[in-house]
Design an enzyme around this catalytic site. Sequence first.
Site, PDB file in Angstrom:
ATOM      1  N   ASP A  35       0.841  -1.211   0.000  1.00 43.55           N
ATOM      2  CA  ASP A  35       0.000   0.000   0.000  1.00 43.55           C
ATOM      3  C   ASP A  35       0.872   1.255   0.000  1.00 43.55           C
ATOM      4  O   ASP A  35       1.996   1.238   0.496  1.00 43.55           O
ATOM      5  CB  ASP A  35      -0.911  -0.029   1.239  1.00 43.55           C
ATOM      6  CG  ASP A  35      -2.079   0.930   1.096  1.00 43.55           C
ATOM      7  OD1 ASP A  35      -2.435   1.294  -0.049  1.00 43.55           O
ATOM      8  OD2 ASP A  35      -2.649   1.325   2.140  1.00 43.55           O
ATOM      9  N   ARG A  48      -0.830   9.574  -9.685  1.00 39.43           N
ATOM     10  CA  ARG A  48      -0.840   8.286  -8.972  1.00 39.43           C
ATOM     11  C   ARG A  48      -0.181   7.167  -9.774  1.00 39.43           C
ATOM     12  O   ARG A  48       0.481   6.298  -9.231  1.00 39.43           O
ATOM     13  CB  ARG A  48      -2.289   7.879  -8.644  1.00 39.43           C
ATOM     14  CG  ARG A  48      -2.958   8.734  -7.587  1.00 39.43           C
ATOM     15  CD  ARG A  48      -4.411   8.284  -7.379  1.00 39.43           C
ATOM     16  NE  ARG A  48      -4.475   6.898  -6.923  1.00 39.43           N
ATOM     17  CZ  ARG A  48      -4.367   6.526  -5.652  1.00 39.43           C
ATOM     18  NH1 ARG A  48      -4.211   7.429  -4.723  1.00 39.43           N
ATOM     19  NH2 ARG A  48      -4.444   5.255  -5.322  1.00 39.43           N
ATOM     20  N   HIS A  52       2.366   3.784  -9.006  1.00 35.84           N
ATOM     21  CA  HIS A  52       2.183   2.368  -9.360  1.00 35.84           C
ATOM     22  C   HIS A  52       3.380   1.856 -10.172  1.00 35.84           C
ATOM     23  O   HIS A  52       3.814   0.723 -10.004  1.00 35.84           O
ATOM     24  CB  HIS A  52       0.886   2.185 -10.147  1.00 35.84           C
ATOM     25  CG  HIS A  52      -0.353   2.497  -9.343  1.00 35.84           C
ATOM     26  ND1 HIS A  52      -0.544   2.033  -8.069  1.00 35.84           N
ATOM     27  CD2 HIS A  52      -1.458   3.249  -9.631  1.00 35.84           C
ATOM     28  CE1 HIS A  52      -1.708   2.474  -7.604  1.00 35.84           C
ATOM     29  NE2 HIS A  52      -2.277   3.215  -8.531  1.00 35.84           N
ATOM     30  N   ASN A  83     -10.815  -2.789  -5.276  1.00 36.08           N
ATOM     31  CA  ASN A  83     -10.065  -1.856  -6.127  1.00 36.08           C
ATOM     32  C   ASN A  83     -10.722  -1.664  -7.499  1.00 36.08           C
ATOM     33  O   ASN A  83     -10.422  -0.690  -8.198  1.00 36.08           O
ATOM     34  CB  ASN A  83      -8.608  -2.316  -6.299  1.00 36.08           C
ATOM     35  CG  ASN A  83      -7.760  -2.151  -5.062  1.00 36.08           C
ATOM     36  OD1 ASN A  83      -6.808  -2.908  -4.838  1.00 36.08           O
ATOM     37  ND2 ASN A  83      -8.069  -1.171  -4.221  1.00 36.08           N
ATOM     38  N   TRP A  84     -11.649  -2.561  -7.882  1.00 41.71           N
ATOM     39  CA  TRP A  84     -12.376  -2.355  -9.153  1.00 41.71           C
ATOM     40  C   TRP A  84     -13.182  -1.061  -9.127  1.00 41.71           C
ATOM     41  O   TRP A  84     -13.566  -0.531 -10.161  1.00 41.71           O
ATOM     42  CB  TRP A  84     -13.314  -3.528  -9.448  1.00 41.71           C
ATOM     43  CG  TRP A  84     -12.637  -4.805  -9.815  1.00 41.71           C
ATOM     44  CD1 TRP A  84     -12.622  -5.964  -9.086  1.00 41.71           C
ATOM     45  CD2 TRP A  84     -11.875  -5.086 -11.002  1.00 41.71           C
ATOM     46  NE1 TRP A  84     -11.890  -6.934  -9.741  1.00 41.71           N
ATOM     47  CE2 TRP A  84     -11.425  -6.428 -10.911  1.00 41.71           C
ATOM     48  CE3 TRP A  84     -11.525  -4.339 -12.132  1.00 41.71           C
ATOM     49  CZ2 TRP A  84     -10.645  -7.024 -11.912  1.00 41.71           C
ATOM     50  CZ3 TRP A  84     -10.746  -4.928 -13.122  1.00 41.71           C
ATOM     51  CH2 TRP A  84     -10.328  -6.256 -13.006  1.00 41.71           C
ATOM     52  N   ARG A 209      -4.863  -2.127   9.086  1.00 41.06           N
ATOM     53  CA  ARG A 209      -6.040  -2.925   8.729  1.00 41.06           C
ATOM     54  C   ARG A 209      -5.654  -3.978   7.698  1.00 41.06           C
ATOM     55  O   ARG A 209      -4.626  -3.875   7.041  1.00 41.06           O
ATOM     56  CB  ARG A 209      -7.187  -2.043   8.222  1.00 41.06           C
ATOM     57  CG  ARG A 209      -6.838  -1.152   7.041  1.00 41.06           C
ATOM     58  CD  ARG A 209      -8.074  -0.375   6.542  1.00 41.06           C
ATOM     59  NE  ARG A 209      -7.716   0.619   5.549  1.00 41.06           N
ATOM     60  CZ  ARG A 209      -7.615   1.929   5.782  1.00 41.06           C
ATOM     61  NH1 ARG A 209      -7.865   2.416   6.981  1.00 41.06           N
ATOM     62  NH2 ARG A 209      -7.277   2.772   4.813  1.00 41.06           N
ATOM     63  N   LEU A 210      -6.550  -4.977   7.560  1.00 34.69           N
ATOM     64  CA  LEU A 210      -6.256  -6.082   6.644  1.00 34.69           C
ATOM     65  C   LEU A 210      -6.867  -5.883   5.262  1.00 34.69           C
ATOM     66  O   LEU A 210      -6.470  -6.550   4.309  1.00 34.69           O
ATOM     67  CB  LEU A 210      -6.734  -7.411   7.243  1.00 34.69           C
ATOM     68  CG  LEU A 210      -5.866  -7.962   8.383  1.00 34.69           C
ATOM     69  CD1 LEU A 210      -6.512  -9.183   9.020  1.00 34.69           C
ATOM     70  CD2 LEU A 210      -4.472  -8.335   7.892  1.00 34.69           C
ATOM     71  N   SER A 211      -7.857  -4.981   5.157  1.00 34.74           N
ATOM     72  CA  SER A 211      -8.462  -4.688   3.853  1.00 34.74           C
ATOM     73  C   SER A 211      -8.825  -5.956   3.066  1.00 34.74           C
ATOM     74  O   SER A 211      -8.460  -6.107   1.896  1.00 34.74           O
ATOM     75  CB  SER A 211      -7.536  -3.786   3.012  1.00 34.74           C
ATOM     76  OG  SER A 211      -7.231  -2.602   3.689  1.00 34.74           O
TER      77      SER A 211
HETATM   78  C1  IPE Z   1      -5.184  -2.774  -0.066  1.00 36.26           C
HETATM   79  O1  IPE Z   1      -4.928  -1.441  -0.328  1.00 36.26           O
HETATM   80  C2  IPE Z   1      -5.224  -3.555  -1.344  1.00 36.26           C
HETATM   81  C3  IPE Z   1      -3.932  -3.712  -2.009  1.00 36.26           C
HETATM   82  C4  IPE Z   1      -2.770  -3.347  -1.531  1.00 36.26           C
HETATM   83  C5  IPE Z   1      -3.990  -4.353  -3.291  1.00 36.26           C
HETATM   84  P1  IPE Z   1      -6.108  -0.393  -0.452  1.00 36.26           P
HETATM   85  O2  IPE Z   1      -5.473   0.947  -0.671  1.00 36.26           O
HETATM   86  O3  IPE Z   1      -7.093  -0.817  -1.458  1.00 36.26           O
HETATM   87  O4  IPE Z   1      -6.777  -0.482   0.994  1.00 36.26           O
HETATM   88  P2  IPE Z   1      -7.726   0.517   1.780  1.00 36.26           P
HETATM   89  O5  IPE Z   1      -8.790   0.960   0.820  1.00 36.26           O
HETATM   90  O6  IPE Z   1      -6.880   1.673   2.223  1.00 36.26           O
HETATM   91  O7  IPE Z   1      -8.229  -0.273   2.930  1.00 36.26           O
HETATM   92  C1  IPE Z   2      -1.485   0.289  -3.410  1.00 37.32           C
HETATM   93  O1  IPE Z   2      -1.323   1.645  -3.383  1.00 37.32           O
HETATM   94  C2  IPE Z   2      -1.793  -0.235  -4.787  1.00 37.32           C
HETATM   95  C3  IPE Z   2      -3.166  -0.749  -4.925  1.00 37.32           C
HETATM   96  C4  IPE Z   2      -4.043  -0.788  -3.980  1.00 37.32           C
HETATM   97  C5  IPE Z   2      -3.549  -1.239  -6.235  1.00 37.32           C
HETATM   98  P1  IPE Z   2      -2.543   2.644  -3.373  1.00 37.32           P
HETATM   99  O2  IPE Z   2      -2.911   2.987  -4.777  1.00 37.32           O
HETATM  100  O3  IPE Z   2      -3.663   2.154  -2.539  1.00 37.32           O
HETATM  101  O4  IPE Z   2      -1.872   3.910  -2.675  1.00 37.32           O
HETATM  102  P2  IPE Z   2      -2.528   4.882  -1.607  1.00 37.32           P
HETATM  103  O5  IPE Z   2      -2.988   4.054  -0.457  1.00 37.32           O
HETATM  104  O6  IPE Z   2      -3.641   5.598  -2.297  1.00 37.32           O
HETATM  105  O7  IPE Z   2      -1.391   5.782  -1.234  1.00 37.32           O
HETATM  106 MG    MG Z   3      -4.135   2.340  -0.559  1.00 37.48          MG
END
Ligand code: IPE
Ligand code: IPE
Ligand code: MG
Length: 266
Positions: A35, A48, A52, A83-84, A209-211
């Site tokens: 994350d 962003r 990635h 994430n979708w 959190r575990l998400s």
């Molecule tokens: C968790 O990250 C999912 C992945 C790392 C693929 P998210 O950014 O989606 O989690 P939340 O929304 O902060 O819980």
């Molecule tokens: C993790 O980084 C990648 C995915 C969840 C796909 P994020 O895109 O969630 O990055 P933040 O949490 O918004 O910084």
């Molecule tokens: Mg994130």
Amino acid sequence: MTSPAPRLFPQISIMPDASSLDIANLPRHIAIIMDGNGRWARERGLPRVMGHKAGARTVQETVRTARELGIGALTLYAFSTENWQRPPQEVKTLMGLLKTYLQSELEKLLQQDIRLCCLGEMAKLPRDVRQVLGEVIDKTAGAQGMTLNLALSYGSRDELVRAMQRLASKCAAGEFDASAITEEMVSRQLDTAGQPDPDLIIRTGGEYRLSNFLLWQASYAEIYVTETMWPDFSREVFYEAIRNFQQRQRRFGRTGEQTPARLATT
Ligand code: IPE
Ligand code: IPE
Ligand code: MG
């Protein structure tokens, strides 16, 4: 001789290296919630997507480090069922990066004797990604050095629902009675079937959190959260997480007296 002053912040050490790790007591399975890509980019005034892209490089380095250490299984949470819901352009970019990663990594995975597996609903991925993913999974199927699980379109609740549906169908078909269902039977229906539960779950980006990640399998995982954003996750931070894990006493419900001081794995 005076004893050294106690460290105020035991999680922080200077220049951890592999020699500070107890190689005989490594986690068998490490899972990482990668994350912080978006925040890493924002902090630098970048879109962003640049976060990635930088994160994809970190994936390559982390896989190499885990393999060098001799970790049996590494699971990387790359894309969740939730994430979708992100903006379509971001989802498209992530899928494109995934395809590029898979195409560029096949040879390296084979050289390093790494088997690729996918956790999650592959069927939900775009066709071109699914094709290259299937190809890498097939070509690396015989590798035995390490298992690399990519959690893609993965949600633990979705995984559990799919497992329950299969068990319910078997019950309805008369294969066994519902009262005969055991924990092992549930585990065997999960995407991680046949693999040990994660001993250590690392989350970058500072959220506690575990998400929706490995809810069943994480029952007794040790959890390590680092403020480091995923693109900055380095070999040093990785070692520090493992070193911290090796200082934990894993009691599995027993008392401290019943437990060897450092029981890294079951
Ligand atoms: C968790 O990250 C999912 C992945 C790392 C693929 P998210 O950014 O989606 O989690 P939340 O929304 O902060 O819980
Ligand atoms: C993790 O980084 C990648 C995915 C969840 C796909 P994020 O895109 O969630 O990055 P933040 O949490 O918004 O910084
Ligand atoms: Mg994130």
